[in-house]
Design a protein around this motif. Structure first.
Motif, PDB file in Angstrom:
ATOM      1  N   ASP A   1      -5.601  -2.808  -8.499  1.00  8.62           N
ATOM      2  CA  ASP A   1      -5.210  -2.694  -7.099  1.00  8.62           C
ATOM      3  C   ASP A   1      -4.354  -3.878  -6.677  1.00  8.62           C
ATOM      4  N   SER A   2      -3.349  -3.588  -5.865  1.00  9.51           N
ATOM      5  CA  SER A   2      -2.495  -4.654  -5.355  1.00  9.51           C
ATOM      6  C   SER A   2      -3.211  -5.382  -4.222  1.00  9.51           C
ATOM      7  N   ALA A   3      -2.771  -6.595  -3.967  1.00 11.89           N
ATOM      8  CA  ALA A   3      -3.327  -7.364  -2.851  1.00 11.89           C
ATOM      9  C   ALA A   3      -3.062  -6.618  -1.544  1.00 11.89           C
ATOM     10  N   TYR A   4      -1.906  -5.993  -1.459  1.00  9.05           N
ATOM     11  CA  TYR A   4      -1.543  -5.219  -0.269  1.00  9.05           C
ATOM     12  C   TYR A   4      -2.555  -4.100  -0.033  1.00  9.05           C
ATOM     13  N   LYS A   5      -2.909  -3.382  -1.078  1.00  9.06           N
ATOM     14  CA  LYS A   5      -3.868  -2.285  -0.954  1.00  9.06           C
ATOM     15  C   LYS A   5      -5.248  -2.807  -0.535  1.00  9.06           C
TER      16      LYS A   5
ATOM     17  N   VAL B   1       1.695  -7.560   7.003  1.00 11.03           N
ATOM     18  CA  VAL B   1       0.334  -7.885   6.588  1.00 11.03           C
ATOM     19  C   VAL B   1       0.245  -9.361   6.218  1.00 11.03           C
ATOM     20  N   LEU B   2       1.262  -9.882   5.542  1.00  9.06           N
ATOM     21  CA  LEU B   2       1.282 -11.305   5.188  1.00  9.06           C
ATOM     22  C   LEU B   2       1.261 -12.165   6.442  1.00  9.06           C
ATOM     23  N   GLU B   3       2.035 -11.797   7.432  1.00  5.20           N
ATOM     24  CA  GLU B   3       2.072 -12.560   8.681  1.00  5.20           C
ATOM     25  C   GLU B   3       0.727 -12.492   9.401  1.00  5.20           C
TER      26      GLU B   3
END
Length: 66
Positions: free
Chosen positions: A36-40, A54-56
């Motif tokens: 799984d990606s960090a984004y997921k 999402v990073l912000e």
């Protein structure tokens, strides 16, 4: 070299978010990984928007909880 001990649930949770933030930065730069990606993972935790948004949001959350 000094060792850092994270022994409270709050410290462990914060460290986890810091590593997810670093992984998301690498994903945005183009790096891929297995699983799984960090984004997921972050989307499953309630963050919304594009990878950059999402990073912000994550960065703001970490700054607010310093």
């Amino acid at each position: 070299m000094t060792a850092i001990v994270l022994d409270t649930p709050e410290q462990i949770a914060r460290y986890r978010l810091l590593t997810l933030r670093a992984a998301l930065r690498l994903e945005i730069a183009g790096m891929k990984k297995r699983g799984d990606s960090a984004y997921k993972i972050l989307k499953a935790e309630g963050y919304t928007g594009t990878r950059a948004q999402v990073l912000e949001q994550l960065h703001n959350h970490l700054e607010a909880t310093k």
